[in-house]
Design an enzyme around this catalytic site. Structure first.
Site, PDB file in Angstrom:
ATOM      1  N   CYS A 199       0.827  -1.207   0.000  1.00 22.14           N
ATOM      2  CA  CYS A 199       0.000   0.000   0.000  1.00 22.14           C
ATOM      3  C   CYS A 199       0.863   1.260   0.000  1.00 22.14           C
ATOM      4  CB  CYS A 199      -0.946  -0.007   1.184  1.00 22.14           C
ATOM      5  SG  CYS A 199      -2.353  -1.075   0.877  1.00 22.14           S
TER       6      CYS A 199
ATOM      7  N   CYS B  79     -15.050  -0.177 -44.301  1.00 22.86           N
ATOM      8  CA  CYS B  79     -14.656   1.204 -43.997  1.00 22.86           C
ATOM      9  C   CYS B  79     -15.884   2.121 -43.947  1.00 22.86           C
ATOM     10  CB  CYS B  79     -13.684   1.702 -45.067  1.00 22.86           C
ATOM     11  SG  CYS B  79     -13.218   3.435 -44.850  1.00 22.86           S
TER      12      CYS B  79
ATOM     13  N   CYS C 213     -14.374   7.413 -41.810  1.00 19.02           N
ATOM     14  CA  CYS C 213     -14.173   8.392 -40.734  1.00 19.02           C
ATOM     15  C   CYS C 213     -12.854   9.133 -40.903  1.00 19.02           C
ATOM     16  CB  CYS C 213     -14.219   7.708 -39.371  1.00 19.02           C
ATOM     17  SG  CYS C 213     -12.799   6.643 -39.046  1.00 19.02           S
TER      18      CYS C 213
ATOM     19  N   CYS D 127      -7.752   6.896 -39.729  1.00 15.91           N
ATOM     20  CA  CYS D 127      -6.489   6.231 -40.091  1.00 15.91           C
ATOM     21  C   CYS D 127      -5.603   7.213 -40.854  1.00 15.91           C
ATOM     22  CB  CYS D 127      -6.759   4.975 -40.922  1.00 15.91           C
ATOM     23  SG  CYS D 127      -7.687   5.272 -42.440  1.00 15.91           S
TER      24      CYS D 127
ATOM     25  N   CYS E  77       3.332   0.082 -38.463  1.00 20.47           N
ATOM     26  CA  CYS E  77       3.426   0.450 -37.042  1.00 20.47           C
ATOM     27  C   CYS E  77       2.186   0.096 -36.240  1.00 20.47           C
ATOM     28  CB  CYS E  77       3.726   1.941 -36.907  1.00 20.47           C
ATOM     29  SG  CYS E  77       2.331   3.006 -37.327  1.00 20.47           S
TER      30      CYS E  77
ATOM     31  N   CYS F 114      -2.782   2.954 -37.376  1.00 20.59           N
ATOM     32  CA  CYS F 114      -4.087   3.089 -38.035  1.00 20.59           C
ATOM     33  C   CYS F 114      -5.066   2.029 -37.555  1.00 20.59           C
ATOM     34  CB  CYS F 114      -3.933   3.020 -39.554  1.00 20.59           C
ATOM     35  SG  CYS F 114      -3.119   1.529 -40.145  1.00 20.59           S
TER      36      CYS F 114
END
Lengths: 447, 426
Positions: B137, B345, B348, B351, B384, B387
């Site tokens: 704690c 898709c 939006c 990505c 990477c 996205c």
């Protein structure tokens, strides 16, 4: 016809009137607004923005709501659309922003952009804060004819740019169709006037009501006295059926009755037991639903084509149906039947599309009882109101012809709103017209 | 139906879902409700010396995220504030009534051998299955020289564990604090002292927010705030890492682990077990939703094990540990590229903007007849994953391996490594 004409006021209890003419869609409280705002993906190049005629930065304002920066959210909205509060209530969002929302594509459940926009704009209007300031005075005076969405949007933008604006309005109050034409349950509690006051609150705008173009003022004088003129007079004429019996008592123009309803205590308004509405646009839906809410027992909309051809959106059609209105598609009136000079019934004929795609009657007829008939088959521009200068002010397809800057054929005269509209005559489009014209007028005056 | 029984350092339970030492295990009433709901074991809330501690009001803070409540949670509550004897009586009764469930007793007394000896004797009489030394704690008790004040000093850990092992026949679990630079030093100290198992992680030093009207840290106690212990779903990645560190450490090899840290579902538990844990302790999720979350944890884990063909917990326990390696042991030849499923898709653009603004400009925003279309530029994509994480549509962006035909090559073997030691054959 037997029974007496049954048109009465006070069919309902006071509580029923209150319930029926209160808000159809209650506003979001903070908690609901936060949950709804959290559903927004903050899209890049967001489809909702593109679908909005005024290009409100919707992801940005929703993010503001989500972070409790509600004043910032409201300012984002009003910068793009000074009537964002009214549009939040009256826009057919399902065919605009919410129809384009990526969550519609994903799960058929768009972010409730309209209600969020209302949450933000209500917050600002209720706070009494004035987020806009005026630029240094330019010394230019501009006349705006018509205090509807187009005229007020134009006047506000010009006032912000430092010009002085006089707005001439035929009716006793500003606000245009938001005050006189939209169904009461969409903009209750005096909202339209609050919004007008907010718009005028920026300063530099003088509203002169009860002044009609062609009667009290004339275009040629305005052009002489003002640096520029913007015409946003809407559509003053109501289309007629051209049928026998149209002159009978009990036959009304829907827009006139709605205007009356908007200015009166609903309990004082007489409504028939059997009501027939002719037309297929949002006005037809508005008068039909309000007739039901005034206590009419049977309300039928007769529309000459099918559901998908109706000017009223699918959502509006559902509102009619859930309010107990019967929509009879593929029917058209052939005559109005009267007794003692009062309408008692409408004779209708079924229609169909001919081989060439032209609408034709089938000769198969039926009769609907009617104490009241509302005509909602559209409005038109009244060119004579434009002061005999029709020769110069070019008209195209019944509307004032303008270029992409909303400039008319007349020097220093711009126009917008339903008077130029070739589409659906939306409030939001009128605001955009006013905005674009103001920008063009400012450019013209400052060059 | 998979066998969910677990045994850890000799402590047996019908399933690996235990309630951690915390408010839910403070008294008989709660623990019996938990056992009725189906929990496999509990670690009784920490006992200390009498007189009992006194708590403040306003004990919990929380981090809510985008409408989701209690993503992170913190507390400034101390150890049990009830008399020691009352707790002991209740523990004894519950163990007698629920003999198949695991009951560990969490302990925290001053760093003196006599104190530990005394409390161990009385706990042993309850028939509890083991003890868990609360060296974790980070708030309140640490200011009195206990909790994480001990857990942050490996020598103290070793010393106290030795005392405890000398004075009790019960298995000794050591609860570790994550408020250290490396979890291995305290874990190794516990092992050196003879610990039978470690439990981790305890809570993390935290302030959940600042009240901008009062200008006080939260949770706020009459205009002031103290740092508290952070837990809940937000800490799971930290806990997984620390559990994995110990599980793969050669000095700690074979040391049983009871995992704690953001466990809310059967899947969370399965991940910790795959990372080497023998049981999964839960607190925040129970405090958020109540005890019946264990029902889905039990059936969910069982169904998943059936689907995978695991008959017992031991069948997959630690299965991910060999794959937890250092960065230098990763394959430099592995190549993946983002693939966008155009049918899924929803346009939006997240990505695109994520890659464009913050990564490698490898997703093009196109318009075909006015319609939006987002396409990966393979030549720019470094694989990477950004996205695929930003994309709100499950399965829309996948990272697809590119068949290179090249062998597994670590950084140490990579010719691009300036410090590479050339191989003999080269």
């Amino acid at each position: 016809m037997g029974d007496a004409v049954d048109i009465r006021a006070g069919r309902l209890t006071p509580a029923e009137y209150d319930a029926n003419f209160d808000e159809l869609y209650p506003p979001l409280d903070r908690k609901r607004a936060l949950v709804e705002a959290s559903r927004c993906y903050f899209c890049h190049d967001a489809p909702c923005v593109e679908a909005c005629p005024t290009s409100i930065d919707i992801p940005r304002f929703i993010r503001g709501i989500h972070t409790d920066n509600v004043a910032g959210a409201a300012t984002t909205i009003l910068e793009a659309n000074i009537m964002g509060g009214a549009c939040a209530r009256v826009c057919p969002t399902e065919i605009l922003c919410e129809g384009a929302c990526v969550r519609t594509a994903q799960e058929n459940k768009p972010v409730k952009i309209g209600l969020l926009q209302r949450y933000a704009t209500d917050h600002l209007l209720e706070s009494g804060t004035q987020p806009f300031t005026r630029a240094a005075p330019t010394g230019q005076r501009i006349a705006v004819v018509g205090a509807g969405p187009a005229g007020l949007a134009c006047a506000h933008a010009l006032a912000r740019d430092g010009h002085d604006v006089v707005v001439f309005e035929k009716r006793p109050k500003g606000g245009g169709l938001n005050e006189y034409g939209i169904a009461a349950y969409k903009v209750p509690h005096g909202f339209a006037q609050k919004e007008v006051e907010f718009i005028l609150g920026v300063g530099g705008i003088e509203l002169r009501c009860g002044v009609a173009l062609g009667r009290d003022i004339h275009l040629r004088d305005l052009r002489r006295e003002f640096s520029a003129v913007f015409i946003g007079v809407g559509l003053g004429g109501v289309n007629v059926l051209g049928l026998p019996g149209e002159e009978l008592a009990g036959v009304h123009n829907a827009v006139d009755y709605i205007a009356r309803l908007r200015q009166a205590d609903p309990a004082s308004l007489p409504v028939g037991h059997d009501v027939v509405v002719i037309g297929g646009g949002n006005t037809a839906i508005d008068i039909a639903v309000q007739s039901r809410r005034l206590g009419a027992t049977n309300v039928t909309i007769a529309y000459r084509r099918g559901a998908s051809q109706m000017g009223a959106t699918r959502h509006e059609q559902e509102v009619a149906q859930t309010n107990g209105v019967t929509i009879r598609h593929w029917t058209r009136p052939v005559r109005l039947i009267g007794e003692d000079d009062h309408v008692r019934a409408v004779e209708l004929e079924y229609t169909q599309l001919g081989q060439t795609g032209r609408l034709m009657g089938t000769d198969d007829r039926f009769t609907l009882r009617a104490d009241m008939v509302f005509k909602a088959i559209g409005q038109h521009l009244v060119p004579s109101a434009l002061d005999g200068s029709v020769d110069l002010l070019e008209i195209e397809r019944g509307k004032i012809k303008v270029n992409e800057d909303r400039m008319s054929s007349l020097d220093r005269v711009w126009a917008g709103g339903d008077a130029i509209g070739q589409g659906q005559d939306l409030t939001v489009q009128a605001v955009e017209d006013g905005k674009i014209a103001a920008r063009a007028i400012h450019r013209y005056l400052m060059d | 139906m998979a066998d969910l029984r677990c045994e850890i350092a000799g402590v047996k339970a019908p399933n690996p879902f235990w309630l951690a030492s915390a408010p839910p295990t403070d008294k008989e009433y709660n623990v019996v409700r938990a056992f009725k709901a189906g929990w496999g074991g509990v670690v009784w809330k920490t006992l200390g010396e009498d007189p009992p501690v006194v708590n403040t009001t306003s004990r919990y803070g929380a981090l809510h995220y985008r409408g989701h409540r209690m993503m992170g949670f913190n507390n400034i509550e101390l150890i049990s504030d009830r008399p020691l004897q009352l707790n002991l009586q209740e523990i004894k009764r519950v163990k007698k009534d629920w003999p198949d469930r695991a009951i560990l007793v969490s302990l925290m007394v001053p760093c003196e051998e006599e104190s530990w000896k005394a409390i161990l004797e009385v706990v042993e009489e309850t028939g509890a299955d083991g003890v868990e030394l609360n060296f974790g704690c980070p708030h309140g008790m640490s200011e009195r020289g206990m909790g994480s004040a001990v857990g942050q000093v490996p020598d103290y850990i070793e010393m106290v564990v030795r005392w405890c092992k000398a004075h009790t026949r019960m298995p000794v679990f050591v609860k570790l604090t994550p408020n250290v630079t490396s979890i291995l030093a305290p874990a190794r100290a516990a092992r050196r002292g003879g610990a039978d198992a470690v439990s981790l992680i305890n809570t993390i030093n935290s302030i959940t927010g600042v009240d901008l009207d009062l200008m006080t840290p939260m949770p706020t106690v009459h205009g002031k705030g103290a740092h508290g212990g952070y837990c809940g779903p937000a800490v799971k990645p930290i806990a997984l890492c620390m559990v994995g560190e110990i599980a793969r450490d050669t000095e700690c090899r074979g040391l049983p682990i009871s995992a704690i840290g953001g466990i809310e579902t059967w899947r969370d538990a399965a991940e910790f077990i795959a990372m080497g844990a023998g049981s999964a302790q839960v607190c925040t999720a129970a405090m958020h939703y109540g005890f019946r979350i264990v029902e889905d944890m039990v059936t969910g884990l069982s169904n998943w094990m059936d689907q995978k063909g695991y008959r017992s917990i031991e069948d997959f326990r630690g299965a991910a540990v060999p794959n937890y390696v250092d960065w230098k042991d990763l394959d430099m030849n592995w190549d993946i590229k983002a693939r966008i499923d155009q049918d899924l898709c929803i346009k939006c653009g997240l990505c695109h903007i994520a890659c464009e603004d913050t990564a490698h400009q490898a997703i093009a925003a196109l318009r075909t007849d006015g319609a939006r279309r987002y396409e990966v530029i393979d030549a720019e994509c470094v694989g990477c994953n950004l996205c695929s994480h930003a994309c709100p549509v499950e399965g829309c962006i996948t990272m697809v391996p590119v068949e290179s035909g090249r062998p597994y090559m670590t950084w140490e073997q990579d010719p691009r490594n300036p410090r590479r030691v050339p191989q003999a054959a080269e």
